[in-house]
Design a protein around this motif. Structure first.
Motif, PDB file in Angstrom:
ATOM      1  N   GLY A 216       0.934  -1.124  -0.021  1.00  0.00           N
ATOM      2  CA  GLY A 216       0.075   0.162   0.017  1.00  0.00           C
ATOM      3  C   GLY A 216       0.678   1.348   0.048  1.00  0.00           C
ATOM      4  N   PRO A 217       0.236   2.688   0.014  1.00  0.00           N
ATOM      5  CA  PRO A 217       0.944   3.776  -0.070  1.00  0.00           C
ATOM      6  C   PRO A 217       2.037   3.934   0.966  1.00  0.00           C
ATOM      7  CG  PRO A 217      -1.400   3.977  -0.606  1.00  0.00           C
ATOM      8  CD  PRO A 217      -1.281   2.457  -0.020  1.00  0.00           C
ATOM      9  N   GLY A 218       3.039   4.360   0.979  1.00  0.00           N
ATOM     10  CA  GLY A 218       4.042   4.732   1.862  1.00  0.00           C
ATOM     11  C   GLY A 218       4.893   3.594   2.183  1.00  0.00           C
ATOM     12  N   SER A 219       4.541   2.503   1.316  1.00  0.00           N
ATOM     13  CA  SER A 219       5.459   1.370   1.705  1.00  0.00           C
ATOM     14  C   SER A 219       6.757   1.393   0.683  1.00  0.00           C
ATOM     15  CB  SER A 219       4.852  -0.031   1.502  1.00  0.00           C
ATOM     16  OG  SER A 219       4.627  -0.395   0.172  1.00  0.00           O
ATOM     17  N   MET A 220       7.796   0.195   0.948  1.00  0.00           N
ATOM     18  CA  MET A 220       8.978   0.271  -0.015  1.00  0.00           C
ATOM     19  C   MET A 220       8.159   0.194  -1.374  1.00  0.00           C
ATOM     20  SD  MET A 220      11.451   1.775   1.305  1.00  0.00           S
ATOM     21  CE  MET A 220      12.640   1.321  -0.194  1.00  0.00           C
ATOM     22  N   GLU A 221       7.206  -0.530  -1.588  1.00  0.00           N
ATOM     23  CA  GLU A 221       7.005  -1.120  -2.887  1.00  0.00           C
ATOM     24  C   GLU A 221       6.719   0.410  -3.750  1.00  0.00           C
ATOM     25  OE1 GLU A 221       2.395  -2.072  -4.768  1.00  0.00           O
ATOM     26  OE2 GLU A 221       2.984  -2.630  -2.880  1.00  0.00           O
ATOM     27  N   GLU A 222       6.122   1.338  -3.092  1.00  0.00           N
ATOM     28  CA  GLU A 222       6.061   2.467  -3.627  1.00  0.00           C
ATOM     29  C   GLU A 222       7.137   3.385  -4.154  1.00  0.00           C
ATOM     30  OE1 GLU A 222       3.089   3.776  -5.558  1.00  0.00           O
ATOM     31  OE2 GLU A 222       2.329   1.870  -5.150  1.00  0.00           O
ATOM     32  N   ASN A 223       8.074   3.440  -3.116  1.00  0.00           N
ATOM     33  CA  ASN A 223       9.293   3.862  -3.356  1.00  0.00           C
ATOM     34  C   ASN A 223      10.108   3.256  -4.588  1.00  0.00           C
ATOM     35  OD1 ASN A 223       8.898   5.760  -1.458  1.00  0.00           O
ATOM     36  ND2 ASN A 223       9.810   4.510   0.191  1.00  0.00           N
ATOM     37  N   ILE A 224      10.121   1.705  -4.515  1.00  0.00           N
ATOM     38  CA  ILE A 224      10.836   1.259  -5.537  1.00  0.00           C
ATOM     39  C   ILE A 224      10.117   1.233  -6.940  1.00  0.00           C
ATOM     40  CG2 ILE A 224      11.669  -1.113  -6.290  1.00  0.00           C
ATOM     41  CD1 ILE A 224      11.464  -2.071  -3.390  1.00  0.00           C
TER      42      ILE A 224
ATOM     43  N   LEU B 284      13.399  -7.417   0.657  1.00  0.00           N
ATOM     44  CA  LEU B 284      13.720  -5.959  -0.090  1.00  0.00           C
ATOM     45  C   LEU B 284      14.601  -6.283  -1.364  1.00  0.00           C
ATOM     46  CD1 LEU B 284      13.658  -2.983   0.125  1.00  0.00           C
ATOM     47  CD2 LEU B 284      15.925  -3.155   1.172  1.00  0.00           C
ATOM     48  N   ALA B 285      15.546  -7.125  -1.427  1.00  0.00           N
ATOM     49  CA  ALA B 285      16.158  -7.326  -2.708  1.00  0.00           C
ATOM     50  C   ALA B 285      15.421  -8.151  -3.655  1.00  0.00           C
ATOM     51  CB  ALA B 285      17.543  -8.160  -2.463  1.00  0.00           C
TER      52      ALA B 285
END
Length: 498
Positions: free
Chosen positions: A146-154, A449-450
């Motif tokens: 969801g928003p704000g997680s590392m998913e969106e940053n990546i 994360l990797a």
């Protein structure tokens, strides 16, 4: 005159006498029940001449003659080598209480703050608490959808990378190592500092330069790893000095960010990795196992280990895509079938719908392990497979031998993603003899994360670009360069927007 001549001879022969004496002393003190050792060990240097520039290959070759467990001499030190999936799993998983520590190696101690960090720290209560805190913070940041997680940053960084490559309209072939490194470094920055940087931001450029310089010096530190006394010898100890300078520069940047974060810290609403660790530092029970100094070293470890490994895995992936264009086309066809004409980057939710893409990434990790060998050590005197291994002995699990074992991977040098697909075309999630992140208690802290980084960046690049070798160019070598990590040669390739 005779006395002067005698003094001169004495000065010349004393170093030689000391070397011979120390060699004999170490030889006669060696344990008698270590695993067998290959022939060809020389005084002082041991098997170093035989190991050459690609030690993981020689260690794998020796397996055929000496078995899964044997001893090599690294300089004047006995090192136990573990080969193959079964021996490595037995030691690191079944005997995890014995083999979860690290050897006493100066360079590794230096870059982990002599126990302040995580990666090369000894296995003890302090290590367990630091790893627990760091893993919890990473999970809260990176594994939350969801928003704000590392998913969106990546995904945002994947967009920026594709945009950057699209803007570079020079038709000539190019190497994009720097672009990949900056993108991965920015992902770490967004996670740790709560912000990403523009590609030409002065502070960010200086930080990445320092981290790259640190990693380059680690690649040059192999002699000092084997012969730690070299750090005391003027003229040849520059690596130790430069490593220390780079570490101090990175730490100054990190401490500055910690100060900024402490001034605006809201314990109820942590923004990033620093906030989570500072909050943990305030709320935990009084202990000497976790301090602000630990935070500095843990963050440095994330940069040192997290940037180069992921960026170079992507580089290996792109190298094999230009060498195997039919595999590139299969990945692109799958991406197109799932994403259609959408010009945005994929999401982790697409992962289950892209089995061939996922299998391709796994094959990249198998065929060219970024960390072919990783040092361990027993916490106490240990008996393993009938051999006596003293506490603190360096133990090298040869992950390369597992990833390239023909028993599990027929024709292992052939790039074939289908190895990781079952008869229904679904990804085999836990294949045997596949350990890209090692295994056991020392498995890579940032594994999840990797995996997310590799999937999102690799799939985004192939969704938006086609990669080819220049017309008439010779196929680049798939022999890597062994340093602290196993990295591919630089390759100039044509990058065409799809």
């Amino acid at each position: 005159m005779f006395a002067a001549l005698l003094a001169e001879v004495s000065i010349q022969t004393t170093p030689l006498f000391l070397i011979v004496f120390l060699t004999l002393l170490v030889f006669f003190k060696r344990r008698k029940n270590l695993p067998p050792s290959p022939s060809g060990s020389w005084p002082v240097v041991g098997h170093l001449l035989s190991l050459g520039r690609a030690p993981h290959l020689k260690l794998t070759e020796w397996r055929k003659q000496y078995g899964d467990v044997y001893t090599v001499r690294m300089g004047m030190e006995d090192v136990v080598v573990l080969n193959g999936y079964r021996a490595i799993k037995e030691a690191l998983v079944d005997y995890k209480d014995a083999f979860s520590s690290r050897p006493n190696v100066h360079v590794q101690n230096l870059i982990s703050g002599f126990g302040n960090g995580i990666g090369f720290s000894k296995f003890n209560q302090a290590y367990k608490e630091k790893r627990k805190f760091a893993y919890s913070a990473l999970r809260n940041l990176g594994m939350r959808m969801g928003p704000g997680s590392m998913e969106e940053n990546i995904r945002d960084e994947a967009r920026q990378l594709c945009l950057k490559l699209s803007e570079q309209r020079d038709p000539h072939p190019r190497d994009i190592t720097d672009n990949l490194t900056v993108s991965v470094a920015n992902i770490i920055c967004s996670m740790v500092f709560g912000k990403r940087y523009d590609y030409d931001d002065f502070e960010f450029v200086e930080l990445t330069k320092t981290v790259n310089k640190l990693l380059a010096q680690l690649n040059s530190s192999q002699p000092m790893i084997v012969f730690p006394f070299l750090r005391f010898i003027p003229g040849v100890n520059s690596t130790n000095r430069i490593l220390t300078e780079c570490i101090n520069e990175v730490h100054a940047f990190i401490r500055q960010e910690i100060t900024k974060h402490r001034e605006t810290l809201d314990n109820e609403n942590p923004r990033d990795f620093i906030d989570l660790l500072l909050t943990e530092l305030q709320t935990q029970e009084k202990t000497n196992c976790f301090t602000e100094e630990n935070i500095v070293w843990i963050i440095q470890g994330l940069f040192a280990a997290g940037v180069d490994t992921t960026a170079n895995t992507l580089r290996w992936g792109l190298l094999y895509m230009v060498l195997c264009p039919e595999e590139q086309q299969k990945v692109q066809a799958e991406l197109d079938s799932v994403l259609g004409t959408d010009h945005d980057v994929p999401t982790p939710a697409h992962r289950s719908q892209l089995p061939y893409t996922e299998a391709t990434i796994m094959e990249i990790q198998r065929i060219r392990a970024i960390v072919p060998v990783t040092p361990h050590a027993p916490n106490e005197d240990t008996t393993f497979r009938g051999y006596d291994i003293p506490a603190g002995t360096q133990v090298l699990p040869n992950l390369w031998s597992a990833n390239m074992d023909p028993e599990f991977w027929p024709d292992p040098e052939k790039f074939d993603p289908r190895r990781f697909l079952d008869s229904d075309g679904k990804v085999v999630t836990r294949p045997e003899s596949f350990m890209p992140f090692s295994t056991g208690r020392r498995v890579c802290l940032g594994e999840q994360l990797a995996k997310m980084e590799l999937f999102l960046l690799f799939s985004s690049l192939l969704k938006h670009f086609t990669l080819k070798l220049p017309e008439g160019a010779a196929a680049p070598s798939t022999d890597g360069i062994m340093g602290f990590f196993y990295v591919p040669p630089k390759v100039n390739m044509c990058i065409t927007k799809r």
